[in-house]
Design an enzyme around this catalytic site. Structure first.
Site, PDB file in Angstrom:
ATOM      1  N   HIS A 107       0.818  -1.276  -0.011  1.00 31.53           N
ATOM      2  CA  HIS A 107      -0.003  -0.024  -0.049  1.00 31.53           C
ATOM      3  C   HIS A 107       0.831   1.353   0.038  1.00 31.53           C
ATOM      4  CE1 HIS A 107       0.828  -0.974   4.154  1.00 31.53           C
ATOM      5  NE2 HIS A 107       0.878   0.152   4.438  1.00 31.53           N
ATOM      6  N   HIS A 109       0.873   5.466   1.326  1.00 30.09           N
ATOM      7  CA  HIS A 109       0.369   6.413   2.157  1.00 30.09           C
ATOM      8  C   HIS A 109       0.347   7.900   1.251  1.00 30.09           C
ATOM      9  CE1 HIS A 109       0.556   4.296   5.948  1.00 30.09           C
ATOM     10  NE2 HIS A 109       1.651   3.471   5.345  1.00 30.09           N
TER      11      HIS A 109
HETATM   12  P1  5GP Z   1       1.992   0.802   7.264  1.00 34.62           P
HETATM   13  O1  5GP Z   1       2.337   0.701   8.875  1.00 34.62           O
HETATM   14  O2  5GP Z   1       2.090  -0.830   6.998  1.00 34.62           O
HETATM   15  O3  5GP Z   1       2.808   1.459   6.429  1.00 34.62           O
HETATM   16  O4  5GP Z   1       0.262   1.279   7.221  1.00 34.62           O
HETATM   17  C1  5GP Z   1      -0.747   0.509   7.778  1.00 34.62           C
HETATM   18  C2  5GP Z   1      -1.699   1.444   7.817  1.00 34.62           C
HETATM   19  O5  5GP Z   1      -2.940   0.922   8.141  1.00 34.62           O
HETATM   20  C3  5GP Z   1      -1.473   2.593   9.080  1.00 34.62           C
HETATM   21  O6  5GP Z   1      -1.172   3.690   8.604  1.00 34.62           O
HETATM   22  C4  5GP Z   1      -2.760   2.202   9.945  1.00 34.62           C
HETATM   23  O7  5GP Z   1      -3.031   3.342  10.552  1.00 34.62           O
HETATM   24  C5  5GP Z   1      -3.537   1.481   9.132  1.00 34.62           C
HETATM   25  N1  5GP Z   1      -4.471   0.812   9.958  1.00 34.62           N
HETATM   26  C6  5GP Z   1      -4.409   0.134  10.883  1.00 34.62           C
HETATM   27  N2  5GP Z   1      -5.145  -0.589  11.503  1.00 34.62           N
HETATM   28  C7  5GP Z   1      -6.392  -0.178  10.508  1.00 34.62           C
HETATM   29  C8  5GP Z   1      -7.735  -0.648  10.223  1.00 34.62           C
HETATM   30  O8  5GP Z   1      -7.963  -1.545  11.132  1.00 34.62           O
HETATM   31  N3  5GP Z   1      -8.575  -0.363   9.237  1.00 34.62           N
HETATM   32  C9  5GP Z   1      -7.603   0.261   8.319  1.00 34.62           C
HETATM   33  N4  5GP Z   1      -8.395   0.827   7.202  1.00 34.62           N
HETATM   34  N5  5GP Z   1      -6.484   0.808   8.459  1.00 34.62           N
HETATM   35  C10 5GP Z   1      -5.813   0.490   9.598  1.00 34.62           C
END
Ligand code: 5GP
Length: 145
Positions: A107, A109
């Site tokens: 993903h 951001h």
């Molecule tokens: P990463 O840390 O893998 O780059 O980003 C994962 C993102 O998923 C984080 O920014 C976090 O806020 C988001 N996230 C965490 N839990 C959930 C959830 O239950 N639903 C959604 N839609 N996003 C989530």
């Protein structure tokens, strides 16, 4: 989790794609889904994910899927700009837990920035207000072109 590993189709984003858990959806086409990050680092923090993918990170992804993902990211980023008029936009993507990745479905951001407004912590901030996230999703969605 390290850079290597097996894709877990029980991850949060796979569950959102299957409609098993809700998300404040912004945009969807045949390639990508965009929705509001529920723990926003800034107002309008949006996530864009490939819909047909079992890649845990950028290194795993098929180039054709990656190409459609970045086109989706650009399209949504333009809508975020049009809707919220930020001074800048951070586009980020993490690979591996030690790099900050917490959800292991590839993903990106999109994080709007305004002069003088500090960036919230990645995954360390509070949960956004669901009504506000829904309103932001609608504002951004209306600007998709
Ligand atoms: P990463 O840390 O893998 O780059 O980003 C994962 C993102 O998923 C984080 O920014 C976090 O806020 C988001 N996230 C965490 N839990 C959930 C959830 O239950 N639903 C959604 N839609 N996003 C989530």
């Amino acid at each position: 989790m390290s850079l290597d590993g097996t894709y877990d189709d029980g991850n949060i984003f796979a569950r959102i794609l299957r409609g098993e858990i809700p998300a404040a959806r912004v945009f969807e086409d045949e390639h990508v889904l965009a929705f509001m990050d529920p723990f926003p680092q800034a107002s309008g923090h949006t996530l864009v994910i490939p819909k047909h993918s079992t890649a845990r990170n950028l290194l795993d992804e098929d180039p054709a899927v990656l190409a459609n993902l970045i086109l989706g990211v650009q399209r949504v980023a333009r809508a975020v700009r049009a809707a919220l008029n930020p001074d800048g936009l951070v586009i980020t993507q993490f690979n591996g837990a030690c790099a900050g990745q917490t959800v292991f479905h590839l993903h990106a951001h999109i994080i709007p920035r305004w002069d003088g407004v500090a960036l919230g912590r990645h995954t360390g901030g509070g949960m956004g207000d669901p009504a506000e996230l829904k309103a932001l999703a609608e504002q951004i969605s209306a600007k998709i072109s």
